[in-house]
Design a protein around this motif. Structure first.
Motif, PDB file in Angstrom:
ATOM      1  N   ASP A 123      24.524  52.827  -2.736  1.00 11.01           N
ATOM      2  CA  ASP A 123      23.674  51.605  -2.578  1.00 11.01           C
ATOM      3  C   ASP A 123      24.065  50.562  -1.729  1.00 11.01           C
ATOM      4  O   ASP A 123      23.483  49.960  -0.831  1.00 11.01           O
ATOM      5  N   VAL A 124      25.324  50.328  -2.049  1.00 13.10           N
ATOM      6  CA  VAL A 124      26.158  48.816  -1.520  1.00 13.10           C
ATOM      7  C   VAL A 124      27.590  49.167  -1.474  1.00 13.10           C
ATOM      8  O   VAL A 124      28.204  49.841  -2.454  1.00 13.10           O
ATOM      9  N   LEU A 125      28.354  48.765  -0.400  1.00 13.55           N
ATOM     10  CA  LEU A 125      29.541  48.610  -0.282  1.00 13.55           C
ATOM     11  C   LEU A 125      29.907  47.402   0.421  1.00 13.55           C
ATOM     12  O   LEU A 125      29.201  46.793   0.948  1.00 13.55           O
ATOM     13  N   SER A 126      31.235  47.267  -0.286  1.00 10.79           N
ATOM     14  CA  SER A 126      31.564  45.706   0.154  1.00 10.79           C
ATOM     15  C   SER A 126      33.231  46.063   0.770  1.00 10.79           C
ATOM     16  O   SER A 126      33.829  46.564   0.072  1.00 10.79           O
ATOM     17  N   PHE A 127      33.434  45.247   1.693  1.00 11.91           N
ATOM     18  CA  PHE A 127      34.555  45.223   2.440  1.00 11.91           C
ATOM     19  C   PHE A 127      35.160  43.879   2.634  1.00 11.91           C
ATOM     20  O   PHE A 127      34.903  43.185   3.566  1.00 11.91           O
ATOM     21  N   PRO A 128      36.009  43.273   1.651  1.00 17.46           N
ATOM     22  CA  PRO A 128      36.537  41.965   1.762  1.00 17.46           C
ATOM     23  C   PRO A 128      37.359  41.945   2.904  1.00 17.46           C
ATOM     24  O   PRO A 128      38.195  42.880   3.000  1.00 17.46           O
ATOM     25  N   MET A 129      37.820  40.699   3.478  1.00 17.89           N
ATOM     26  CA  MET A 129      38.798  40.457   4.301  1.00 17.89           C
ATOM     27  C   MET A 129      40.098  39.848   3.873  1.00 17.89           C
ATOM     28  O   MET A 129      39.679  39.156   3.008  1.00 17.89           O
ATOM     29  N   ASP A 130      40.839  40.062   4.423  1.00 17.69           N
ATOM     30  CA  ASP A 130      42.197  39.225   4.221  1.00 17.69           C
ATOM     31  C   ASP A 130      42.090  37.789   4.799  1.00 17.69           C
ATOM     32  O   ASP A 130      41.758  37.762   5.893  1.00 17.69           O
ATOM     33  N   LEU A 131      41.875  36.928   3.692  1.00 16.88           N
ATOM     34  CA  LEU A 131      41.689  35.505   4.178  1.00 16.88           C
ATOM     35  C   LEU A 131      42.828  34.656   4.587  1.00 16.88           C
ATOM     36  O   LEU A 131      43.663  34.429   3.864  1.00 16.88           O
ATOM     37  N   PRO A 132      42.775  34.406   5.801  1.00 15.76           N
ATOM     38  CA  PRO A 132      43.866  33.706   6.427  1.00 15.76           C
ATOM     39  C   PRO A 132      43.665  32.155   5.880  1.00 15.76           C
ATOM     40  O   PRO A 132      42.544  31.809   5.280  1.00 15.76           O
ATOM     41  N   GLU A 133      44.650  31.089   6.103  1.00 14.01           N
ATOM     42  CA  GLU A 133      44.605  29.753   5.636  1.00 14.01           C
ATOM     43  C   GLU A 133      43.221  29.273   6.512  1.00 14.01           C
ATOM     44  O   GLU A 133      43.423  29.552   7.799  1.00 14.01           O
ATOM     45  N   HIS A 134      42.624  28.281   6.209  1.00  7.72           N
ATOM     46  CA  HIS A 134      41.477  27.879   6.728  1.00  7.72           C
ATOM     47  C   HIS A 134      41.926  26.806   7.671  1.00  7.72           C
ATOM     48  O   HIS A 134      42.539  25.845   7.185  1.00  7.72           O
ATOM     49  N   ASP A 135      41.718  27.061   9.047  1.00 11.49           N
ATOM     50  CA  ASP A 135      42.291  25.953   9.944  1.00 11.49           C
ATOM     51  C   ASP A 135      41.238  25.391  10.805  1.00 11.49           C
ATOM     52  O   ASP A 135      41.353  25.031  12.110  1.00 11.49           O
ATOM     53  N   GLY A 136      40.018  25.009  10.225  1.00 10.40           N
ATOM     54  CA  GLY A 136      38.829  24.713  11.220  1.00 10.40           C
ATOM     55  C   GLY A 136      38.046  25.644  11.474  1.00 10.40           C
ATOM     56  O   GLY A 136      37.068  25.333  12.134  1.00 10.40           O
ATOM     57  N   GLU A 137      38.394  26.827  11.545  1.00  8.73           N
ATOM     58  CA  GLU A 137      37.722  27.948  12.230  1.00  8.73           C
ATOM     59  C   GLU A 137      36.941  28.492  11.084  1.00  8.73           C
ATOM     60  O   GLU A 137      37.128  28.413  10.038  1.00  8.73           O
ATOM     61  N   ILE A 138      35.615  29.312  11.665  1.00 10.34           N
ATOM     62  CA  ILE A 138      34.915  29.810  10.561  1.00 10.34           C
ATOM     63  C   ILE A 138      35.780  31.099   9.951  1.00 10.34           C
ATOM     64  O   ILE A 138      36.184  31.934  10.899  1.00 10.34           O
ATOM     65  N   ALA A 159      22.639  42.628  -2.470  1.00  7.88           N
ATOM     66  CA  ALA A 159      23.524  41.814  -1.617  1.00  7.88           C
ATOM     67  C   ALA A 159      24.361  40.912  -2.665  1.00  7.88           C
ATOM     68  O   ALA A 159      25.533  40.644  -2.047  1.00  7.88           O
ATOM     69  N   THR A 160      23.747  40.367  -3.636  1.00  5.82           N
ATOM     70  CA  THR A 160      24.635  39.513  -4.396  1.00  5.82           C
ATOM     71  C   THR A 160      25.795  40.190  -5.049  1.00  5.82           C
ATOM     72  O   THR A 160      26.889  39.756  -5.095  1.00  5.82           O
ATOM     73  N   HIS A 161      25.453  41.509  -5.486  1.00  9.18           N
ATOM     74  CA  HIS A 161      26.420  42.362  -6.129  1.00  9.18           C
ATOM     75  C   HIS A 161      27.507  42.466  -4.953  1.00  9.18           C
ATOM     76  O   HIS A 161      28.792  42.245  -5.218  1.00  9.18           O
ATOM     77  N   GLY A 162      27.408  42.948  -3.594  1.00 11.35           N
ATOM     78  CA  GLY A 162      28.189  42.750  -2.667  1.00 11.35           C
ATOM     79  C   GLY A 162      28.772  41.540  -2.516  1.00 11.35           C
ATOM     80  O   GLY A 162      30.242  41.749  -2.291  1.00 11.35           O
ATOM     81  N   THR A 211      35.638  34.614   7.893  1.00 13.22           N
ATOM     82  CA  THR A 211      34.948  35.510   7.608  1.00 13.22           C
ATOM     83  C   THR A 211      35.257  36.203   6.164  1.00 13.22           C
ATOM     84  O   THR A 211      36.387  36.565   6.126  1.00 13.22           O
ATOM     85  N   LEU A 212      34.308  36.089   5.208  1.00 10.63           N
ATOM     86  CA  LEU A 212      34.803  36.400   3.893  1.00 10.63           C
ATOM     87  C   LEU A 212      34.945  38.074   3.752  1.00 10.63           C
ATOM     88  O   LEU A 212      35.789  38.546   3.098  1.00 10.63           O
ATOM     89  N   GLY A 213      33.840  38.753   4.626  1.00  8.81           N
ATOM     90  CA  GLY A 213      33.820  40.245   4.505  1.00  8.81           C
ATOM     91  C   GLY A 213      32.466  40.739   4.838  1.00  8.81           C
ATOM     92  O   GLY A 213      31.715  40.217   5.413  1.00  8.81           O
ATOM     93  N   ASP A 214      32.448  42.140   4.629  1.00  6.76           N
ATOM     94  CA  ASP A 214      31.099  42.645   5.289  1.00  6.76           C
ATOM     95  C   ASP A 214      30.587  43.418   3.951  1.00  6.76           C
ATOM     96  O   ASP A 214      31.112  43.880   3.155  1.00  6.76           O
ATOM     97  N   ILE A 215      29.237  43.347   3.785  1.00  5.52           N
ATOM     98  CA  ILE A 215      28.233  43.925   2.782  1.00  5.52           C
ATOM     99  C   ILE A 215      27.556  44.899   3.726  1.00  5.52           C
ATOM    100  O   ILE A 215      26.968  44.698   4.619  1.00  5.52           O
ATOM    101  N   VAL A 216      27.222  46.352   3.038  1.00  6.64           N
ATOM    102  CA  VAL A 216      26.641  47.382   3.616  1.00  6.64           C
ATOM    103  C   VAL A 216      25.798  47.726   2.663  1.00  6.64           C
ATOM    104  O   VAL A 216      26.056  48.176   1.642  1.00  6.64           O
ATOM    105  N   ILE A 217      24.220  47.833   2.894  1.00  7.69           N
ATOM    106  CA  ILE A 217      23.166  48.340   1.794  1.00  7.69           C
ATOM    107  C   ILE A 217      22.524  49.393   2.720  1.00  7.69           C
ATOM    108  O   ILE A 217      22.099  49.339   3.716  1.00  7.69           O
ATOM    109  N   ALA A 218      22.192  50.301   1.848  1.00  8.65           N
ATOM    110  CA  ALA A 218      21.284  51.336   2.246  1.00  8.65           C
ATOM    111  C   ALA A 218      19.581  51.116   1.699  1.00  8.65           C
ATOM    112  O   ALA A 218      19.645  51.431   0.328  1.00  8.65           O
ATOM    113  N   PRO A 219      18.871  50.522   2.433  1.00 10.53           N
ATOM    114  CA  PRO A 219      17.440  50.335   1.856  1.00 10.53           C
ATOM    115  C   PRO A 219      16.868  51.584   1.131  1.00 10.53           C
ATOM    116  O   PRO A 219      16.150  51.414   0.258  1.00 10.53           O
ATOM    117  N   ALA A 220      17.238  52.829   1.739  1.00  4.31           N
ATOM    118  CA  ALA A 220      16.460  53.872   1.439  1.00  4.31           C
ATOM    119  C   ALA A 220      16.783  54.212  -0.386  1.00  4.31           C
ATOM    120  O   ALA A 220      16.036  54.811  -1.086  1.00  4.31           O
TER     121      ALA A 220
END
Length: 144
Positions: A62-77, A109-112, A79-88
């Motif tokens: 139903d859902v897969l999550s792919f967390p990103m390795d989070l660098p130190e925040h330096d004023g840039e946005i 989505a919340t689970h992801g 990205t926490l990661g990716d969530i993939v959902i299969a609506p079917a």
């Protein structure tokens, strides 16, 4: 906060609500306001391919999550990661659970998001915490 949404599933999905829900979840979890998340909706075939490739498990999920390795925040946005959902898959689960496909997608989505943040449900105690939190976030978001 930024939510990048892509729909390759061929199904209609509640795009506006997904932006609102994930932004609410990011705020609820007290994350930095300059973070971003990617949400992609895919068809069953693509989800099955991802499930095999990344989880070494057959069949679609139903859902897969792919967390990103989070660098130190330096004023840039950041990205926490990716969530993939299969609506079917969500539609089938929604029918089995007795609620709408949209409600199931909100839960997924919340689970992801919670998986990206390190929550898991590998054991019963973790599952209880994670599922209660995802239910609380969706409920509070839907009542705002």
């Amino acid at each position: 906060m930024s939510v990048e949404l892509t729909n390759r599933s061929g199904a209609l999905v509640p795009e506006k609500q997904m932006h609102s829900l994930l932004n609410f979840g990011i705020t609820y979890m007290e994350l930095h306001p300059d973070c971003a998340i990617s949400l992609t909706f895919v068809d069953v075939t693509e989800m099955e391919e991802l499930h095999i490739k990344w989880m070494d498990e057959s069949g679609p999920t139903d859902v897969l999550s792919f967390p990103m390795d989070l660098p130190e925040h330096d004023g840039e946005i950041v990205t926490l990661g990716d969530i993939v959902i299969a609506p079917a898959v969500a539609a089938k689960q929604a029918k089995d659970a007795g609620h709408s496909t949209e409600a199931e997608i909100y839960i997924l989505a919340t689970h992801g998001l919670l998986h990206i943040l390190g929550y898991d449900h590998a054991d019963p105690d973790e599952e209880k915490v994670m599922f209660a939190l995802q239910e609380k976030i969706v409920k509070e978001w839907s009542q705002k």
